[in-house]
Design a protein around this motif. Structure first.
Motif, PDB file in Angstrom:
ATOM      1  N   ASN A  98      49.385 -11.760  59.749  1.00 38.37           N
ATOM      2  CA  ASN A  98      48.315 -12.675  60.330  1.00 38.37           C
ATOM      3  C   ASN A  98      49.021 -14.285  60.377  1.00 38.37           C
ATOM      4  O   ASN A  98      49.118 -14.929  59.649  1.00 38.37           O
ATOM      5  N   GLU A  99      49.376 -14.470  61.563  1.00 38.29           N
ATOM      6  CA  GLU A  99      50.121 -15.786  62.033  1.00 38.29           C
ATOM      7  C   GLU A  99      49.046 -16.819  62.451  1.00 38.29           C
ATOM      8  O   GLU A  99      49.593 -18.010  62.863  1.00 38.29           O
ATOM      9  N   ARG A 100      47.843 -16.532  62.597  1.00 35.68           N
ATOM     10  CA  ARG A 100      47.057 -17.653  63.114  1.00 35.68           C
ATOM     11  C   ARG A 100      46.639 -18.727  62.262  1.00 35.68           C
ATOM     12  O   ARG A 100      46.803 -18.497  60.943  1.00 35.68           O
ATOM     13  N   LYS A 101      46.484 -19.864  62.782  1.00 32.32           N
ATOM     14  CA  LYS A 101      46.569 -21.021  61.747  1.00 32.32           C
ATOM     15  C   LYS A 101      45.120 -21.379  61.300  1.00 32.32           C
ATOM     16  O   LYS A 101      45.051 -21.881  60.346  1.00 32.32           O
ATOM     17  N   HIS A 102      44.384 -20.915  62.032  1.00 32.52           N
ATOM     18  CA  HIS A 102      42.739 -21.151  61.583  1.00 32.52           C
ATOM     19  C   HIS A 102      42.131 -19.820  62.027  1.00 32.52           C
ATOM     20  O   HIS A 102      42.527 -19.129  62.834  1.00 32.52           O
ATOM     21  N   LYS A 103      40.905 -19.688  61.410  1.00 32.62           N
ATOM     22  CA  LYS A 103      40.184 -18.436  61.491  1.00 32.62           C
ATOM     23  C   LYS A 103      39.513 -18.425  62.742  1.00 32.62           C
ATOM     24  O   LYS A 103      39.174 -19.280  63.441  1.00 32.62           O
ATOM     25  N   ARG A 104      39.715 -17.126  63.673  1.00 31.11           N
ATOM     26  CA  ARG A 104      38.964 -17.144  64.861  1.00 31.11           C
ATOM     27  C   ARG A 104      37.478 -16.584  64.908  1.00 31.11           C
ATOM     28  O   ARG A 104      37.236 -15.925  63.779  1.00 31.11           O
ATOM     29  N   TYR A 105      36.873 -17.124  65.584  1.00 31.73           N
ATOM     30  CA  TYR A 105      35.179 -16.828  65.551  1.00 31.73           C
ATOM     31  C   TYR A 105      35.069 -16.130  66.949  1.00 31.73           C
ATOM     32  O   TYR A 105      35.352 -16.506  67.978  1.00 31.73           O
ATOM     33  N   ASN A 106      33.994 -14.905  66.827  1.00 34.43           N
ATOM     34  CA  ASN A 106      33.894 -14.485  68.254  1.00 34.43           C
ATOM     35  C   ASN A 106      32.711 -15.327  69.125  1.00 34.43           C
ATOM     36  O   ASN A 106      32.057 -16.141  68.357  1.00 34.43           O
ATOM     37  N   ALA A 107      33.214 -15.251  70.225  1.00 36.94           N
ATOM     38  CA  ALA A 107      32.268 -15.951  71.066  1.00 36.94           C
ATOM     39  C   ALA A 107      32.337 -15.487  72.497  1.00 36.94           C
ATOM     40  O   ALA A 107      33.178 -14.552  72.879  1.00 36.94           O
ATOM     41  N   LEU A 108      31.185 -15.603  73.230  1.00 37.49           N
ATOM     42  CA  LEU A 108      31.088 -15.026  74.866  1.00 37.49           C
ATOM     43  C   LEU A 108      30.750 -16.401  75.494  1.00 37.49           C
ATOM     44  O   LEU A 108      29.545 -16.759  75.647  1.00 37.49           O
ATOM     45  N   LEU A 109      31.786 -16.987  76.095  1.00 39.88           N
ATOM     46  CA  LEU A 109      31.743 -18.322  76.575  1.00 39.88           C
ATOM     47  C   LEU A 109      32.347 -18.328  77.977  1.00 39.88           C
ATOM     48  O   LEU A 109      33.558 -17.766  78.197  1.00 39.88           O
ATOM     49  N   SER A 110      31.594 -18.513  79.074  1.00 43.58           N
ATOM     50  CA  SER A 110      32.442 -18.810  80.442  1.00 43.58           C
ATOM     51  C   SER A 110      33.249 -19.892  80.660  1.00 43.58           C
ATOM     52  O   SER A 110      33.215 -20.846  79.622  1.00 43.58           O
ATOM     53  N   ALA A 111      34.316 -19.752  81.165  1.00 44.83           N
ATOM     54  CA  ALA A 111      35.478 -20.766  81.356  1.00 44.83           C
ATOM     55  C   ALA A 111      36.138 -20.658  82.736  1.00 44.83           C
ATOM     56  O   ALA A 111      36.177 -19.296  83.209  1.00 44.83           O
ATOM     57  N   THR A 112      36.788 -21.804  83.116  1.00 48.16           N
ATOM     58  CA  THR A 112      37.709 -21.625  84.216  1.00 48.16           C
ATOM     59  C   THR A 112      38.997 -22.284  83.830  1.00 48.16           C
ATOM     60  O   THR A 112      39.232 -23.045  82.716  1.00 48.16           O
ATOM     61  N   PHE A 113      40.205 -21.800  84.606  1.00 51.77           N
ATOM     62  CA  PHE A 113      41.436 -22.259  84.427  1.00 51.77           C
ATOM     63  C   PHE A 113      42.280 -22.574  85.381  1.00 51.77           C
ATOM     64  O   PHE A 113      41.926 -21.583  86.408  1.00 51.77           O
ATOM     65  N   HIS A 114      43.272 -23.328  85.454  1.00 53.62           N
ATOM     66  CA  HIS A 114      44.126 -23.326  86.679  1.00 53.62           C
ATOM     67  C   HIS A 114      45.418 -23.585  86.091  1.00 53.62           C
ATOM     68  O   HIS A 114      45.753 -24.176  85.044  1.00 53.62           O
ATOM     69  N   GLU A 115      46.762 -23.247  86.694  1.00 50.55           N
ATOM     70  CA  GLU A 115      48.064 -23.396  86.175  1.00 50.55           C
ATOM     71  C   GLU A 115      48.065 -24.714  86.315  1.00 50.55           C
ATOM     72  O   GLU A 115      47.679 -25.483  87.380  1.00 50.55           O
ATOM     73  N   ALA A 116      48.976 -25.278  85.478  1.00 54.13           N
ATOM     74  CA  ALA A 116      49.489 -26.615  85.571  1.00 54.13           C
ATOM     75  C   ALA A 116      50.136 -27.075  86.719  1.00 54.13           C
ATOM     76  O   ALA A 116      51.051 -26.428  87.193  1.00 54.13           O
ATOM     77  N   GLY A 117      49.686 -28.019  87.504  1.00 58.84           N
ATOM     78  CA  GLY A 117      50.397 -28.463  88.714  1.00 58.84           C
ATOM     79  C   GLY A 117      49.757 -27.791  89.915  1.00 58.84           C
ATOM     80  O   GLY A 117      50.004 -27.883  91.179  1.00 58.84           O
ATOM     81  N   LYS A 118      48.743 -26.886  89.739  1.00 58.24           N
ATOM     82  CA  LYS A 118      48.167 -26.339  90.709  1.00 58.24           C
ATOM     83  C   LYS A 118      46.453 -26.480  90.904  1.00 58.24           C
ATOM     84  O   LYS A 118      45.958 -26.687  89.633  1.00 58.24           O
ATOM     85  N   LEU A 119      45.923 -26.434  92.051  1.00 59.39           N
ATOM     86  CA  LEU A 119      44.380 -26.599  92.173  1.00 59.39           C
ATOM     87  C   LEU A 119      43.543 -25.546  91.937  1.00 59.39           C
ATOM     88  O   LEU A 119      42.139 -25.557  91.446  1.00 59.39           O
ATOM     89  N   LYS A 120      44.213 -24.214  92.422  1.00 63.70           N
ATOM     90  CA  LYS A 120      43.105 -23.346  92.525  1.00 63.70           C
ATOM     91  C   LYS A 120      42.625 -22.820  91.105  1.00 63.70           C
ATOM     92  O   LYS A 120      43.361 -22.609  90.061  1.00 63.70           O
ATOM     93  N   GLU A 121      41.407 -22.592  90.808  1.00 61.02           N
ATOM     94  CA  GLU A 121      40.731 -22.221  89.714  1.00 61.02           C
ATOM     95  C   GLU A 121      40.568 -20.728  89.785  1.00 61.02           C
ATOM     96  O   GLU A 121      39.987 -20.284  90.602  1.00 61.02           O
ATOM     97  N   TYR A 122      40.314 -20.117  88.640  1.00 55.85           N
ATOM     98  CA  TYR A 122      39.988 -18.855  87.972  1.00 55.85           C
ATOM     99  C   TYR A 122      39.114 -18.790  87.063  1.00 55.85           C
ATOM    100  O   TYR A 122      39.074 -19.435  86.116  1.00 55.85           O
ATOM    101  N   TYR A 123      38.111 -17.720  87.239  1.00 52.35           N
ATOM    102  CA  TYR A 123      37.139 -17.596  86.169  1.00 52.35           C
ATOM    103  C   TYR A 123      37.570 -16.712  85.142  1.00 52.35           C
ATOM    104  O   TYR A 123      38.333 -15.762  85.069  1.00 52.35           O
ATOM    105  N   SER A 124      37.347 -16.862  83.752  1.00 52.42           N
ATOM    106  CA  SER A 124      37.471 -15.978  82.490  1.00 52.42           C
ATOM    107  C   SER A 124      36.198 -16.196  81.533  1.00 52.42           C
ATOM    108  O   SER A 124      35.361 -16.946  81.744  1.00 52.42           O
ATOM    109  N   VAL A 125      36.433 -15.329  80.850  1.00 46.99           N
ATOM    110  CA  VAL A 125      35.651 -15.234  79.717  1.00 46.99           C
ATOM    111  C   VAL A 125      36.063 -15.414  78.282  1.00 46.99           C
ATOM    112  O   VAL A 125      37.085 -14.775  78.093  1.00 46.99           O
TER     113      VAL A 125
END
Length: 220
Positions: A98-125
């Motif tokens: 267990n190399e995690r620094k902090h405890k993880r908590y289950n969550a179902l949250l919508s999110a978007t992300f884009h790669e650094a320096g790029k504009l196109k966004e992608y959906y994720s959960v």
């Protein structure tokens, strides 16, 4: 010769265990009632009923302590109506540090992300999250070491913005799971993230308390 599994040495009774069906991405919590050899008896929970879990079904289990993460493949051995419990037979056990620094908590949250320096966004959960990392599922291709800007939809407040690096990935058919480490976060977003974690922690504590206090429900 395969090593004999003795789960009572690593899983205490009345500890929490996370369980999911093999084709699912979301873990659900139950309580360990009894442990002997390769068998674990856990409390029947609503998700087992809604998914119509039956004897012979395959379930994946996870138990986390301060030092290790225990991952188990199991088969439903027996379902006890009177005690409101399910007996699992574990046939494969993996132990990870267990190399995690902090405890993880289950969550179902919508999110978007884009790669650094790029504009196109992608959906994720977002499937789980801590103060130092998170796990997402998406249909976008990323590589280990990629730096991405993540925007998480926090239902109680504004978006939370994080800069993360991809640490690992796991194929899930047409989608992929990615483990992300939080590399950069400003004070405002750190406050929002801390507040979210506090609420998830409180929700988990209440959930475990209800599991410990609940009695089996009988359906006639």
């Amino acid at each position: 010769m395969k090593k004999e599994i003795r789960l009572e040495k690593i899983i205490p009774e009345y500890s929490t265990i996370e369980i999911k069906q093999k084709d699912q991405n979301v873990w659900v919590k139950s309580i360990v009632l009894n442990v002997h050899g390769k068998f674990i008896e856990v409390k029947q929970i609503e998700q087992f009923l809604s998914s119509a879990v039956m004897a012979g079904d395959t379930l994946q289990c996870m138990v986390i302590d301060e030092k290790n993460i225990y991952l188990m493949d199991s088969t439903v051995y027996n379902i006890k109506l009177i005690t409101g419990s399910i007996v699992l037979e574990v046939h494969d056990l993996k132990t990870l540090a267990n190399e995690r620094k902090h405890k993880r908590y289950n969550a179902l949250l919508s999110a978007t992300f884009h790669e650094a320096g790029k504009l196109k966004e992608y959906y994720s959960v977002v499937l789980n999250i801590s103060l130092s990392g998170l796990c997402i599922i998406t249909n976008c291709e990323l590589k280990q070491g990629d730096i991405i800007e993540v925007s998480i939809n926090n239902p109680d407040t504004t978006l939370i913005y994080l800069q993360c690096v991809v640490k690992w990935s796991v194929d899930q058919g047409q989608k992929k799971l990615y483990g992300l480490s939080i590399e950069d976060i400003d004070e405002k977003n750190k406050f929002l993230l801390t507040d979210l974690i506090d609420k998830l922690e409180m929700f988990e504590k209440n959930q475990i308390k209800q599991l410990m206090e609940s009695k089996p429900e009988y359906i006639f």
